[in-house]
Write a protein that holds these residues in place. Structure first.
Motif, PDB file in Angstrom:
ATOM      1  N   HIS A 258       0.828  -1.206   0.000  1.00  0.00           N
ATOM      2  CA  HIS A 258       0.000   0.000   0.000  1.00  0.00           C
ATOM      3  C   HIS A 258       0.865   1.260   0.000  1.00  0.00           C
ATOM      4  O   HIS A 258       0.668   2.167  -0.815  1.00  0.00           O
ATOM      5  N   LEU A 259       1.837   1.307   0.902  1.00  0.00           N
ATOM      6  CA  LEU A 259       2.639   2.516   1.069  1.00  0.00           C
ATOM      7  C   LEU A 259       3.541   2.782  -0.130  1.00  0.00           C
ATOM      8  O   LEU A 259       3.726   3.938  -0.526  1.00  0.00           O
ATOM      9  N   ARG A 260       4.096   1.743  -0.720  1.00  0.00           N
ATOM     10  CA  ARG A 260       4.991   1.961  -1.877  1.00  0.00           C
ATOM     11  C   ARG A 260       4.242   2.579  -3.054  1.00  0.00           C
ATOM     12  O   ARG A 260       4.848   3.210  -3.916  1.00  0.00           O
ATOM     13  N   GLY A 261       2.934   2.425  -3.069  1.00  0.00           N
ATOM     14  CA  GLY A 261       2.144   3.022  -4.146  1.00  0.00           C
ATOM     15  C   GLY A 261       1.835   4.493  -3.938  1.00  0.00           C
ATOM     16  O   GLY A 261       1.408   5.175  -4.868  1.00  0.00           O
ATOM     17  N   ILE A 262       2.069   5.019  -2.720  1.00  0.00           N
ATOM     18  CA  ILE A 262       1.666   6.405  -2.455  1.00  0.00           C
ATOM     19  C   ILE A 262       2.796   7.297  -1.938  1.00  0.00           C
ATOM     20  O   ILE A 262       2.625   8.515  -1.868  1.00  0.00           O
ATOM     21  N   VAL A 263       3.950   6.709  -1.594  1.00  0.00           N
ATOM     22  CA  VAL A 263       5.013   7.537  -1.015  1.00  0.00           C
ATOM     23  C   VAL A 263       5.803   8.311  -2.073  1.00  0.00           C
ATOM     24  O   VAL A 263       5.887   7.911  -3.230  1.00  0.00           O
ATOM     25  N   THR A 264       6.378   9.419  -1.624  1.00  0.00           N
ATOM     26  CA  THR A 264       7.343  10.169  -2.428  1.00  0.00           C
ATOM     27  C   THR A 264       8.731   9.577  -2.140  1.00  0.00           C
ATOM     28  O   THR A 264       8.874   8.645  -1.341  1.00  0.00           O
ATOM     29  N   GLU A 265       9.745  10.156  -2.755  1.00  0.00           N
ATOM     30  CA  GLU A 265      11.115   9.692  -2.485  1.00  0.00           C
ATOM     31  C   GLU A 265      11.467   9.902  -1.007  1.00  0.00           C
ATOM     32  O   GLU A 265      12.086   9.043  -0.375  1.00  0.00           O
ATOM     33  N   LYS A 266      11.020  11.025  -0.465  1.00  0.00           N
ATOM     34  CA  LYS A 266      11.251  11.308   0.950  1.00  0.00           C
ATOM     35  C   LYS A 266      10.530  10.264   1.830  1.00  0.00           C
ATOM     36  O   LYS A 266      11.090   9.769   2.813  1.00  0.00           O
ATOM     37  N   GLY A 267       9.303   9.925   1.446  1.00  0.00           N
ATOM     38  CA  GLY A 267       8.548   8.924   2.186  1.00  0.00           C
ATOM     39  C   GLY A 267       9.148   7.540   2.057  1.00  0.00           C
ATOM     40  O   GLY A 267       9.122   6.749   2.999  1.00  0.00           O
ATOM     41  N   GLU A 268       9.701   7.251   0.894  1.00  0.00           N
ATOM     42  CA  GLU A 268      10.318   5.940   0.666  1.00  0.00           C
ATOM     43  C   GLU A 268      11.517   5.726   1.592  1.00  0.00           C
ATOM     44  O   GLU A 268      11.755   4.621   2.083  1.00  0.00           O
ATOM     45  N   ASP A 269      12.267   6.790   1.844  1.00  0.00           N
ATOM     46  CA  ASP A 269      13.402   6.690   2.773  1.00  0.00           C
ATOM     47  C   ASP A 269      12.916   6.298   4.174  1.00  0.00           C
ATOM     48  O   ASP A 269      13.522   5.451   4.839  1.00  0.00           O
ATOM     49  N   ILE A 270      11.830   6.927   4.605  1.00  0.00           N
ATOM     50  CA  ILE A 270      11.255   6.611   5.928  1.00  0.00           C
ATOM     51  C   ILE A 270      10.759   5.170   5.941  1.00  0.00           C
ATOM     52  O   ILE A 270      11.010   4.415   6.891  1.00  0.00           O
ATOM     53  N   LEU A 271      10.052   4.780   4.887  1.00  0.00           N
ATOM     54  CA  LEU A 271       9.501   3.426   4.790  1.00  0.00           C
ATOM     55  C   LEU A 271      10.607   2.380   4.826  1.00  0.00           C
ATOM     56  O   LEU A 271      10.514   1.387   5.569  1.00  0.00           O
ATOM     57  N   ASN A 272      11.666   2.592   4.052  1.00  0.00           N
ATOM     58  CA  ASN A 272      12.782   1.633   4.022  1.00  0.00           C
ATOM     59  C   ASN A 272      13.450   1.513   5.389  1.00  0.00           C
ATOM     60  O   ASN A 272      13.845   0.413   5.799  1.00  0.00           O
TER      61      ASN A 272
END
Length: 201
Positions: free
Chosen positions: A179-193
């Protein structure tokens, strides 16, 4: 006594399933007569409904407390997922599946309460994620909230996801990441990872 009955029954229903546990089982576990239970609840269905609604209220209050902490929206979703999972017992009994199959009216009421709660939480989560530039700016928060809720309910379908092949804890992690990988920005992807790496360590 009614509170004691409700607490014990809730624990047993979640551990062994709504269909499997009898009124006799509950009475024996508490050390009272079945007649005492019937003085508080007219039948097993009434007891189940009270247990389910009480559990939902408890979970909803817990979710409100987590949101009040003011963490970033990605961390918030992981915290909520962990909290909700902590309220599930033995996944092999699949209490929600039994509820849907044998007590459909209660299940529908539960889903309606969950939708109302999740809709508000998730719309707010998406809006804050957009403001913080960790979710994409072109998202429709209401659509994202509803598609997430729909997905959460779909992965509980054991015909689609047999529990032997898809343990619920892994399934929830995989779905949240999907779900999150479909909506995050690059900044959000760093947090998610960072969150995923900390879970895997």
């Amino acid at each position: 006594m009614k509170t004691k009955i409700k607490e014990k029954a809730t624990d047993m229903f979640l551990n062994y399933g709504f269909k499997s546990v009898t009124m006799d089982d509950i009475a024996n576990a508490i050390g009272i007569s079945k007649k005492t239970i019937y003085s508080s609840y007219t039948n097993k269905t009434a007891l189940i409904e009270d247990c389910v609604m009480n559990k939902i209220c408890t979970i909803n209050n817990g979710i409100d407390s987590l949101i009040a902490l003011g963490k970033n929206p990605i961390e918030e979703l992981y915290d909520i997922k962990r909290y909700v999972m902590s309220h599930l017992k033995d996944e092999k009994t699949s209490p929600q599946f039994q509820l849907m199959k044998y007590y459909p009216k209660i299940h529908e009421n539960m889903k309606s309460m969950q939708l109302n709660k999740m809709q508000k939480c998730l719309v707010s989560n998406v809006e804050r994620g957009i403001e913080q530039e960790i979710y994409r700016p072109n998202l429709n928060p209401e659509f994202i909230a509803r598609i997430y809720f729909s997905g959460i309910n779909s992965i509980k379908d054991q015909k689609l996801f047999p529990i032997e092949r898809f343990p619920i804890s892994t399934l929830m992690d995989d779905f949240l990441e999907y779900h999150l990988r479909g909506i995050v920005t690059e900044k959000g992807e760093d947090i998610l990872n960072r969150i995923i790496n900390s879970i895997q360590q």
